[in-house]
Design an enzyme around this catalytic site. Sequence first.
Site, PDB file in Angstrom:
ATOM      1  N   LYS A  43       0.848  -1.204   0.000  1.00  0.00           N
ATOM      2  CA  LYS A  43       0.000   0.000   0.000  1.00  0.00           C
ATOM      3  C   LYS A  43       0.883   1.253   0.000  1.00  0.00           C
ATOM      4  O   LYS A  43       2.082   1.180   0.271  1.00  0.00           O
ATOM      5  CB  LYS A  43      -0.903  -0.017   1.237  1.00  0.00           C
ATOM      6  CG  LYS A  43      -0.153   0.101   2.556  1.00  0.00           C
ATOM      7  CD  LYS A  43      -1.053  -0.134   3.756  1.00  0.00           C
ATOM      8  CE  LYS A  43      -0.254  -0.090   5.043  1.00  0.00           C
ATOM      9  NZ  LYS A  43      -1.048  -0.541   6.204  1.00  0.00           N
ATOM     10  N   ARG A 141     -10.847   0.444  14.458  1.00  0.00           N
ATOM     11  CA  ARG A 141     -10.675   1.281  13.272  1.00  0.00           C
ATOM     12  C   ARG A 141     -11.620   0.754  12.190  1.00  0.00           C
ATOM     13  O   ARG A 141     -12.584   1.385  11.847  1.00  0.00           O
ATOM     14  CB  ARG A 141      -9.196   1.212  12.857  1.00  0.00           C
ATOM     15  CG  ARG A 141      -8.811   2.085  11.707  1.00  0.00           C
ATOM     16  CD  ARG A 141      -7.321   2.030  11.431  1.00  0.00           C
ATOM     17  NE  ARG A 141      -6.879   0.738  10.911  1.00  0.00           N
ATOM     18  CZ  ARG A 141      -5.632   0.478  10.516  1.00  0.00           C
ATOM     19  NH1 ARG A 141      -4.693   1.415  10.603  1.00  0.00           N
ATOM     20  NH2 ARG A 141      -5.295  -0.701  10.040  1.00  0.00           N
ATOM     21  N   HIS A 170      -6.648  -6.794  13.031  1.00  0.00           N
ATOM     22  CA  HIS A 170      -5.420  -5.994  13.064  1.00  0.00           C
ATOM     23  C   HIS A 170      -5.118  -5.622  14.509  1.00  0.00           C
ATOM     24  O   HIS A 170      -6.024  -5.296  15.269  1.00  0.00           O
ATOM     25  CB  HIS A 170      -5.607  -4.748  12.195  1.00  0.00           C
ATOM     26  CG  HIS A 170      -4.315  -4.052  11.861  1.00  0.00           C
ATOM     27  ND1 HIS A 170      -3.242  -4.703  11.270  1.00  0.00           N
ATOM     28  CD2 HIS A 170      -3.929  -2.762  12.030  1.00  0.00           C
ATOM     29  CE1 HIS A 170      -2.255  -3.821  11.095  1.00  0.00           C
ATOM     30  NE2 HIS A 170      -2.636  -2.646  11.537  1.00  0.00           N
ATOM     31  N   ARG A 222       1.179 -10.533   7.191  1.00  0.00           N
ATOM     32  CA  ARG A 222       1.040  -9.318   6.386  1.00  0.00           C
ATOM     33  C   ARG A 222       2.140  -8.312   6.723  1.00  0.00           C
ATOM     34  O   ARG A 222       1.861  -7.232   7.228  1.00  0.00           O
ATOM     35  CB  ARG A 222      -0.318  -8.652   6.657  1.00  0.00           C
ATOM     36  CG  ARG A 222      -1.541  -9.543   6.541  1.00  0.00           C
ATOM     37  CD  ARG A 222      -2.821  -8.707   6.654  1.00  0.00           C
ATOM     38  NE  ARG A 222      -2.886  -7.913   7.875  1.00  0.00           N
ATOM     39  CZ  ARG A 222      -3.618  -8.219   8.952  1.00  0.00           C
ATOM     40  NH1 ARG A 222      -4.370  -9.297   8.961  1.00  0.00           N
ATOM     41  NH2 ARG A 222      -3.600  -7.428  10.001  1.00  0.00           N
ATOM     42  N   TYR A 266      14.277  31.256   5.043  1.00  0.00           N
ATOM     43  CA  TYR A 266      13.154  32.015   5.603  1.00  0.00           C
ATOM     44  C   TYR A 266      13.344  32.238   7.098  1.00  0.00           C
ATOM     45  O   TYR A 266      13.709  31.320   7.838  1.00  0.00           O
ATOM     46  CB  TYR A 266      11.853  31.237   5.410  1.00  0.00           C
ATOM     47  CG  TYR A 266      11.415  31.149   3.975  1.00  0.00           C
ATOM     48  CD1 TYR A 266      11.104  32.308   3.248  1.00  0.00           C
ATOM     49  CD2 TYR A 266      11.291  29.920   3.339  1.00  0.00           C
ATOM     50  CE1 TYR A 266      10.695  32.226   1.922  1.00  0.00           C
ATOM     51  CE2 TYR A 266      10.878  29.838   2.020  1.00  0.00           C
ATOM     52  CZ  TYR A 266      10.578  30.989   1.319  1.00  0.00           C
ATOM     53  OH  TYR A 266      10.177  30.906   0.018  1.00  0.00           O
ATOM     54  N   CYS A 313      13.116  24.440   2.950  1.00  0.00           N
ATOM     55  CA  CYS A 313      12.078  25.083   2.125  1.00  0.00           C
ATOM     56  C   CYS A 313      11.310  24.031   1.337  1.00  0.00           C
ATOM     57  O   CYS A 313      11.574  22.841   1.444  1.00  0.00           O
ATOM     58  CB  CYS A 313      12.711  26.081   1.155  1.00  0.00           C
ATOM     59  SG  CYS A 313      13.719  27.307   1.985  1.00  0.00           S
ATOM     60  N   ASP A 315      11.376  23.271  -1.825  1.00  0.00           N
ATOM     61  CA  ASP A 315      12.150  22.494  -2.805  1.00  0.00           C
ATOM     62  C   ASP A 315      13.657  22.577  -2.608  1.00  0.00           C
ATOM     63  O   ASP A 315      14.401  22.123  -3.470  1.00  0.00           O
ATOM     64  CB  ASP A 315      11.836  22.996  -4.220  1.00  0.00           C
ATOM     65  CG  ASP A 315      10.367  22.806  -4.555  1.00  0.00           C
ATOM     66  OD1 ASP A 315       9.985  21.669  -4.860  1.00  0.00           O
ATOM     67  OD2 ASP A 315       9.608  23.788  -4.453  1.00  0.00           O
TER      68      ASP A 315
HETATM   69  C1  LIG Z   1      -0.285  -1.550   6.885  1.00  0.00           C
HETATM   70  C2  LIG Z   1      -0.861  -2.806   7.325  1.00  0.00           C
HETATM   71  C3  LIG Z   1      -0.040  -3.908   7.620  1.00  0.00           C
HETATM   72  C4  LIG Z   1       1.470  -3.839   7.621  1.00  0.00           C
HETATM   73  O1  LIG Z   1       1.932  -3.244   8.807  1.00  0.00           O
HETATM   74  P1  LIG Z   1       3.501  -3.100   9.122  1.00  0.00           P
HETATM   75  O2  LIG Z   1       3.531  -2.558  10.491  1.00  0.00           O
HETATM   76  O3  LIG Z   1       4.037  -2.137   8.103  1.00  0.00           O
HETATM   77  O4  LIG Z   1       4.097  -4.434   8.971  1.00  0.00           O
HETATM   78  C5  LIG Z   1      -0.661  -5.109   7.930  1.00  0.00           C
HETATM   79  N1  LIG Z   1      -2.011  -5.202   7.976  1.00  0.00           N
HETATM   80  C6  LIG Z   1      -2.826  -4.151   7.711  1.00  0.00           C
HETATM   81  C7  LIG Z   1      -4.307  -4.341   7.781  1.00  0.00           C
HETATM   82  C8  LIG Z   1      -2.283  -2.927   7.395  1.00  0.00           C
HETATM   83  O5  LIG Z   1      -3.098  -1.885   7.155  1.00  0.00           O
END
Ligand SMILES: *Cc1c(COP(=O)(O)O)cnc(C)c1O
Length: 384
Positions: A43, A141, A170, A222, A266, A313, A315
């Site tokens: 992602k 969440r 999660h 994951r 700046y 800044c 850029d």
């Molecule tokens: C982003 C995400 C992960 C990966 O998490 P890490 O801490 O980067 O390993 C796993 N599961 C879900 C649902 C996520 O959104």
Amino acid sequence: MEINEAIGARPVWVEVDLDAIAHNIIRLREIIGRRTRLLAVVKANAYGHGAIPVAKTAIEAGAEYLGVISLDEGIELREANIKVPALIMGYTPAERAEEVVKYNLTSTVTTEEFGVALSRFAVERKLTARVHIKVNTGMNRFGLPPVEAIELAHFLRTLPKLKVEGLCTHLATADEVDKSFAKQQFQLFLQVAQSLPWIPLRHVANSAALLDMPEMALDLVRPGISLYGYRPSPFSHRAIQLKPALSLKSHVVHLHWLAPGDGVSYGRTWVAQRPTRVALAPCGYSHGLPRALSNRGLVLIRGRRTPILGRVCMDQCVVDVTSIPDVQIGDEVVIIGRQGEEEINADEVAQLSETITYEILCGISARVPRIYLKDGKIVSGSLR
Ligand SMILES: *Cc1c(COP(=O)(O)O)cnc(C)c1O
């Protein structure tokens, strides 16, 4: 190909070491059992590394599944001809169910309405829509509370051309010292899974759980941040050698001397006390160099650490090169990465800017060209 040619002489670029990503996947695979599959989380443009090259590398290195957050990220993979199963881990509007089916993406479902829409288009197209059900076990969440998740699973099971392939949750605190809440979440998840024994892929583990609680690996893990070579937090203790894959680099494009009393950038928040030689690097917060590094950050030039002077800044940023002999226009400036014996990694940048490594990596803007290295050679460049 030379780097300069690959980036079209652009003065800020990212280098991604694809071998490092393959190495990290192999190391992570050693922790999990043979029967556990690995879903590579790509992602957010693969945490800033570039979704397509990372996805292809991850598959070559043994990942069986890809994870994205949105339908559009999934479509990007399919349009690049990547065919392995890909799970949309976030929310998808039911109005877009037809695209989910058309692109053969697996989606996370939390409503009957979305499941019905997926089933309808799958029947129409004579395809199967694969879905995972997300259980909320305490992250609060996304996902459904246990009882509702079980009810939804039973309902979805009755729909034609829809396969409930996965059940997931999660963890909120897997990367903290105290793992007790993560263990409670895991126990609750197992109870839900026990009442749905017909769902084949049960998954819980992000990088933190995979590294420090491998008993949570179940059928699928994951990992995200660890693929890219970083630990999820300083509290992850497993002895594992991960290799950071990303470098952010620039060139010295301008040099001059300041007299005592001259201010920089700046607000003139840095003022020279003595004659000071400064270099300009055309990299700023629009590229992903945090403005919080104003008067705090460091870069590498000629293998030496040297401070950022004044405000970063949009850029550009100015650095002190008084004590580095022979600095010239065109010298490489490393913002994240190695140069000679020195290294500044994304953890250090995150710490100095009071954020997490994830935000530094994801914050590297898509307009910075990425070049990809394999066996130390450039294999492809992108100039978006
Ligand atoms: C982003 C995400 C992960 C990966 O998490 P890490 O801490 O980067 O390993 C796993 N599961 C879900 C649902 C996520 O959104």
